[in-house]
Design an enzyme around this catalytic site. Structure first.
Site, PDB file in Angstrom:
ATOM      1  N   GLU A  74      24.795  67.253  55.253  1.00  0.00           N
ATOM      2  CA  GLU A  74      25.244  67.647  53.912  1.00  0.00           C
ATOM      3  C   GLU A  74      26.693  67.218  53.775  1.00  0.00           C
ATOM      4  OE1 GLU A  74      23.448  71.489  52.837  1.00  0.00           O
ATOM      5  OE2 GLU A  74      25.254  71.806  51.646  1.00  0.00           O
ATOM      6  N   GLU A 120      22.428  75.896  57.680  1.00  0.00           N
ATOM      7  CA  GLU A 120      23.568  76.818  57.770  1.00  0.00           C
ATOM      8  C   GLU A 120      23.112  78.223  58.139  1.00  0.00           C
ATOM      9  OE1 GLU A 120      26.110  76.369  54.322  1.00  0.00           O
ATOM     10  OE2 GLU A 120      26.514  74.288  54.835  1.00  0.00           O
TER      11      GLU A 120
HETATM   12  C1  GAL Z   1      26.300  74.341  51.456  1.00  0.00           C
HETATM   13  C2  GAL Z   1      24.885  74.866  51.399  1.00  0.00           C
HETATM   14  C3  GAL Z   1      24.174  74.402  50.147  1.00  0.00           C
HETATM   15  C4  GAL Z   1      25.045  74.634  48.948  1.00  0.00           C
HETATM   16  C5  GAL Z   1      26.356  73.924  49.140  1.00  0.00           C
HETATM   17  C6  GAL Z   1      27.285  74.063  47.959  1.00  0.00           C
HETATM   18  O1  GAL Z   1      27.072  75.003  52.376  1.00  0.00           O
HETATM   19  O2  GAL Z   1      24.150  74.425  52.515  1.00  0.00           O
HETATM   20  O3  GAL Z   1      22.961  75.087  50.004  1.00  0.00           O
HETATM   21  O4  GAL Z   1      25.239  75.996  48.819  1.00  0.00           O
HETATM   22  O5  GAL Z   1      26.987  74.486  50.270  1.00  0.00           O
HETATM   23  O6  GAL Z   1      28.511  73.455  48.223  1.00  0.00           O
END
Ligand code: GAL
Length: 821
Positions: free
Chosen positions: A519, A447
């Site tokens: 993710e 990100e």
């Molecule tokens: C994502 C991020 C992670 C964590 C997650 C929580 O956007 O890459 O590190 O913060 O959100 O939802």
């Protein structure tokens, strides 16, 4: 069989029998079969650098705070604390609201700290090269030897080496000093502070394999044959030229030679180096996969004038894989989904201080869930993580950075150092990790804010300068952006963070993109807490807890939805769920008093939440059923009873009376509305001829403390751990699901308490203590062995309850293999 391989075999077998004893799911044995573990265990070694280092963890002095001239040999450190590495000083600090760590770092202070170690160097090292290797020091480390600055390393997640040779006093005392500066907050999660990973002293002859200098690739692998190419960089740091021959041998898991190759002699000039190139072919190889993670060893002996002057060893796994833009991922020709999780690096109550057994336990728990992959969010992991992934059969997305040039949330994060250090750090990761069969892709970032194609191209090329055999990806949550799409075009795999609604449209727009859910989900939950109605999203509540009915989600997806989003599309290679384990810091959806995350499928203690069994039901085939919630409710309340199962059907019984049979269909859980009456609610799952059960029984008032150690035989090496699960039960031994009793622990024999936990986020109870309150009926005590063998007895007392003790045997240390050189 040489001693190393004998050790590997014995400890591997011991591991398997211990692994079988673990019971993750009620009524359901772990789905991991014996075959799904390699016999090769290199517990706590520097496998990434050839198994040549001697542990340099003992005998350090530590001071939390800054001092003047702490690097000078005559500095008086007698009042400093005696410690053994790995060491994380933050985890010993109180959890307090005004800590600069903030909610990002779990409210435990960092700041400046110093380490010093005095050691004697024998006279005969005069003709050697002596290096010090840090697997990681968080962060901004500066290292001195005898007052001479060796260097600094801002990034706390990189491994690095310094050459001590020119500065050593041979036959006398020497002093290493290390200053750490963790000016919190420096990561968006708990980082820990200090020399939190292993340190090694590597003493080599002047002609040797360079640091991480052997690279084994497998250009052609099939079931009938595997072609290996081994490139080994030999450094001749002596002042005369040397005629060097390399003998490279491939050994199987039992230590038998499979094949070997001896090179022609090559002359390497003084202060020069040469890379040897050897090709070997293995017939009928055993391939590496999550189902059968077979490992070989590659061993290179460096010979000068007929004598072996260096031996370098590396694990080796034979596998091939492919990412296809339409068909997704396949391994060894077999199509499969990547069923992965993201994890941060802390180990719960141990903080960031690495411990082999703690890492192994986390990965075993994930493996038993059916997880076949890990994303090392958002930084290079401790090298031992990869050693365990190789052995258990867990594929890895090895990730370099959370930021590039632009920082996040005004933190003192790595963006401050990126321009100067990015190349060194990303290449350190690839160089160190490139021989692990578990590593199947490199991620250049997560990100990234304001990314540029120039930087992305540089990072990709720096990776490919070292390794062209694995795809390069990134994890991106802004794939609707033009720059982000342009960057994705130059990478091998496109990682989607969230936004499943973009999967189809981007697949249509860029049919050549190979895509993965880097993710997914980010649902939150607290173990043993249930909030209704289950069909409503309940993110925050006055108790600072989240719901275990998969209904605590903010802007992202439930576990079930994100599972469908990935599994209904063959072009999606798989997913990495946010997250496998809860971690300290990033307290979303709350702030203080919450100090740890709620995203985990498993809490910080290592206790599975209900959602663990959702993933087990989707990712494994051995019949299982799991029932939720607990069975202590007010009379007359209608309770929504859920089961997760991979069975054909489940029948539910309340006190022996059937509540109906259901089969998994549109919904990936089964649900019944049951008016509560005291007794037992039981789920009976049927799959073919197999019947499995799970049940919940109403508990009476708390009466007993019950202890369940994860193992009863440990190694007396001063590092091994037993994780003792503590249940508060009624007089019949039934878990009291809302018990919060405080439990006091004591230990006799050669063991020490190194941490306590209960997985409850909104509490500032310290992780380093001899007591802990239960949360949802459970807590945990972690006991570490001493170096002396003996019986360790752990006792737990709680006011008004009958106490309990458990005995664990700690036996002689066979942890560090002896090498034959
Ligand atoms: C994502 C991020 C992670 C964590 C997650 C929580 O956007 O890459 O590190 O913060 O959100 O939802």
């Amino acid at each position: 069989m040489n001693k190393l391989l004998k050790y590997i075999l014995v400890s591997g077998l011991a591991f398997i029998s211990l692994f079988n004893m673990q019971c993750i799911s009620r009524q359901v044995a772990p789905t991991t079969k014996n075959s799904a573990v390699s016999l090769i265990s290199l517990k706590g070694t520097d496998i990434y650098n050839g198994l040549r280092g001697q542990s340099f963890n003992d005998g350090w002095k530590f001071y939390e705070g800054d001092v003047n001239e702490g690097q000078i040999s005559s500095f008086d450190d007698s009042s400093w604390e005696d410690i053994t590495l790995p060491h994380d000083w933050s985890i010993f600090n109180p959890i307090r609201l005004d800590s600069p760590a903030s909610s990002h770092g779990g409210y435990m202070d960092g700041g400046v700290g110093w380490y010093r170690k005095t050691f004697t160097v024998p006279t005969d090292y005069k003709n050697k090269k002596v290096f010090i290797n840090f697997d990681g020091a968080y962060m901004n480390s500066q290292v001195w030897i005898n007052g001479n600055l060796l260097g600094n390393r801002p990034y706390g997640y990189s491994s690095f080496q310094y050459d001590l040779t020119p500065y050593l006093v041979y036959g006398g005392k020497n002093l290493i000093a290390v200053r750490i500066n963790n000016n919190l907050p420096t990561s968006r999660w708990y980082s820990g502070s200090g020399i939190y990973r292993n340190v090694w002293l590597t003493v080599l002859n002047k002609t040797h394999v360079d640091y991480c200098g052997m690279f084994v690739t497998t250009p052609n692998v099939s079931n009938s044959s595997a072609t290996l190419n081994i490139k080994t960089k030999i450094a001749n740091q002596s002042d005369v030229s040397r005629s060097v021959t390399l003998k490279t041998t491939i050994l199987d898991e039992s230590g038998n030679t499979v094949i070997s190759n001896t090179s022609l002699p090559i002359t390497i000039n003084a202060s020069n180096n040469n890379t040897f190139n050897q090709d070997l072919t293995i017939s009928n190889p055993r391939l590496w996969s999550p189902a059968s993670p077979y490992l070989y060893m590659a061993k290179t002996q460096v010979m000068v004038d007929g004598s072996i002057v260096d031996t370098y060893q590396s694990t080796l796994g034979l596998r091939y894989f492919d990412f296809d833009a339409n068909e997704g991922f396949s391994l060894n020709g077999v199509k499969m989904k990547i069923n992965g999780v993201c994890n941060h690096h802390d180990l719960g109550a141990l903080g960031a201080a690495v411990n082999y057994r703690a890492i192994e336990r986390q990965l075993e728990i994930l493996k038993a869930m059916g997880c076949n992959a890990l994303r090392t969010a958002h930084n290079p992991p401790d090298p031992q993580v990869l050693e365990v992934c190789d052995r258990l059969g867990i594929m890895v997305m090895d990730e370099a950075f959370d930021v590039w040039e632009t920082g996040k949330n005004n933190l003192n994060d790595y963006h401050l150092y990126f321009n100067e250090w990015a190349q060194a750090d990303i290449q350190a990761m690839v160089l160190r990790d490139r021989n692990h069969p578990s590593v199947i892709m490199w991620s250049i970032g997560n990100e990234i804010q304001r990314p540029s194609i120039t930087t992305a191209t540089k990072l990709r090329d720096w990776v490919k300068d070292i390794d062209t055999t694995r795809p390069v990806t990134w994890a991106c949550n802004s794939l609707n952006g033009r720059t982000e799409q342009a960057i994705s075009n130059i990478l091998d795999i496109v990682g989607h963070n969230y936004f499943p609604e973009r999967y189809n449209s981007l697949h249509e727009k860029y049919p050549e993109w190979k895509m993965i859910g880097s993710e997914t989900s980010s649902a939150v939950r607290s173990r043993g807490i249930y909030k209704t109605p289950t069909n409503q999203k309940i993110v925050r509540d006055s108790d600072y807890q989240c719901s275990s009915y998969d209904n605590s989600v903010g802007g992202t997806s439930t576990a079930e939805t994100s599972y469908r989003d990935i599994n209904s599309r063959s072009f999606m290679s798989g997913e990495f769920i946010w997250t496998g384990f809860d971690y300290i810091g990033e307290t979303y959806p709350y702030q203080w008093p919450s100090k740890s995350s709620y995203f985990g499928i498993i809490d910080t203690s290592g206790f599975p939440k209900d959602i663990y069994y959702f993933y087990q039901s989707r990712w494994t085939t051995e019949p299982m059923v799991h029932i939720l919630p607990h069975w202590n409710w007010p009379s007359g309340q209608t309770v929504e009873v859920w089961t997760y199962t991979n069975c054909d059907s489940v029948e539910l019984f309340l006190n022996g009376v059937s509540q109906g049979v259901k089969t998994v269909g549109d919904s990936l859980h089964l649900a019944w509305d049951v008016p509560w009456t005291q007794g037992t609610i039981l789920a009976k799952g049927i799959k073919g001829d197999t019947v499995v059960y799970d049940k919940m029984t109403s508990a009476g008032s708390a009466a007993k403390v019950k202890l369940k150690p994860d193992r009863t035989s440990l190694t007396a090496d001063g590092k091994d751990l037993v994780f003792v699960e503590v249940d508060i039960t009624d007089s019949n031994g039934v878990l009291v699901p809302n018990a919060t009793n405080s439990v006091n622990f004591s230990v006799s024999g050669p063991g020490t308490i190194v941490g306590v936990d209960n997985g409850n986020s909104p509490t500032s109870e310290p992780y380093k203590a001899n007591s802990r309150k239960a949360f949802s009926g459970k807590c945990l005590v972690i006991v570490q062995t001493a170096k002396t063998p003996g019986s360790i007895v752990v006792t737990a007392d709680s006011k008004g309850l009958s106490s309990s003790s458990v005995k664990i045997v700690s036996i002689g240390d066979k942890a560090i293999p002896t090498l034959t050189r």
